[in-house]
Design a protein around this motif. Structure first.
Motif, short mmCIF file in Angstrom:
data_model
loop_
_atom_site.label_atom_id
_atom_site.label_comp_id
_atom_site.label_asym_id
_atom_site.label_seq_id
_atom_site.Cartn_x
_atom_site.Cartn_y
_atom_site.Cartn_z
N GLN A 153 0.84 -1.20 0.00
CA GLN A 153 0.00 0.00 0.00
C GLN A 153 0.87 1.25 0.00
O GLN A 153 0.59 2.22 -0.71
CB GLN A 153 -0.93 0.00 1.21
N THR A 183 -6.31 -1.27 -5.97
CA THR A 183 -6.74 -1.75 -4.66
C THR A 183 -5.80 -1.26 -3.56
O THR A 183 -6.24 -0.73 -2.53
CB THR A 183 -6.79 -3.29 -4.64
N ARG A 187 -6.87 1.52 -0.62
CA ARG A 187 -6.77 1.18 0.81
C ARG A 187 -5.81 2.11 1.54
O ARG A 187 -6.06 2.51 2.68
CB ARG A 187 -6.32 -0.27 0.96
N SER A 191 -6.85 4.61 4.61
CA SER A 191 -6.15 4.46 5.88
C SER A 191 -5.50 5.77 6.30
O SER A 191 -5.57 6.18 7.47
CB SER A 191 -5.10 3.36 5.77
#
Length: 201
Positions: A153, A183, A187, A191
């Motif tokens: 991420q 994706t 995310r 976050s």
């Protein structure tokens, strides 16, 4: 602290067209000079160690020059980041092996690097003490939030936001599908927004 000196890294071209060689050499050196600081921060987030990060970035720069200096300039960024992320993953694998041995031997790492990767952030200029404190707190919060993200991420977020790579270029740099990039990036954004809402509302 050591610094990267991109100048001269592209020396050694052997093209017959000397004029084209000079232009290519200067162009890739300008690219490396422009990407250096951001690449160092990315590597610092991944390693937590400034010297290790510097070594990884230097290796990636050398790898780009040696392997891809003849490629079009618009391909350099995704190529460079693919090399850098590969070097980072190799470093992480080696570190896990070293850490298992250290744990087994009940020893600790004496080379803890407490250097703040944000210490080179640009001077904000004429800020009031209150504004400067808020900026410093915000930068620390962002650093903490980025470090807390899962590695993939964090990679997707930094490549898309800091480096400005598009989805396809990011996928190439990360060695994954475009769907995975979307994706991971989504995310990461959610976050970070949750973690930083008290700092940047």
């Amino acid at each position: 602290m050591r610094t990267i000196a991109p100048a001269g890294v592209a020396d050694g071209f052997t093209h017959t067209d000397k004029g084209r060689t000079l232009v290519s050499s200067q162009s890739i050196e300008q690219f490396l000079a422009g990407i250096e600081r951001r690449a160092l921060r990315m590597a610092q987030f991944a390693t937590g160690n400034s010297d290790e990060a510097l070594d990884l970035v230097q290796e990636a720069m050398i790898g780009l020059v040696r392997g891809y200096r003849g490629r079009p300039p618009d391909e350099w960024a995704p190529l460079f980041h693919r090399i850098l992320q590969s070097r980072i993953r190799d470093w992480q694998r080696r570190s896990r092996v070293r850490n298992r041995w250290r744990a087994w031997l009940h020893s600790s790492d004496p080379d803890d690097d407490s250097r703040d990767p944000w210490q080179d952030i640009a001077d904000p200029g004429a800020k009031t003490p209150g504004e400067q404190l808020a900026l410093t707190d915000g930068a620390r919060a962002l650093e903490t939030a980025l470090r807390a993200l899962p590695a993939r991420q964090r990679e997707a977020f930094l490549l898309r936001v800091w480096e400005g790579l598009d989805v396809a270029q990011t996928a190439y740099a990360m060695g994954c599908s475009e769907g995975s990039v979307k994706t991971h990036y989504s995310r990461a954004v959610h976050s970070l927004r949750d973690s930083l809402e008290d700092h940047w509302e």
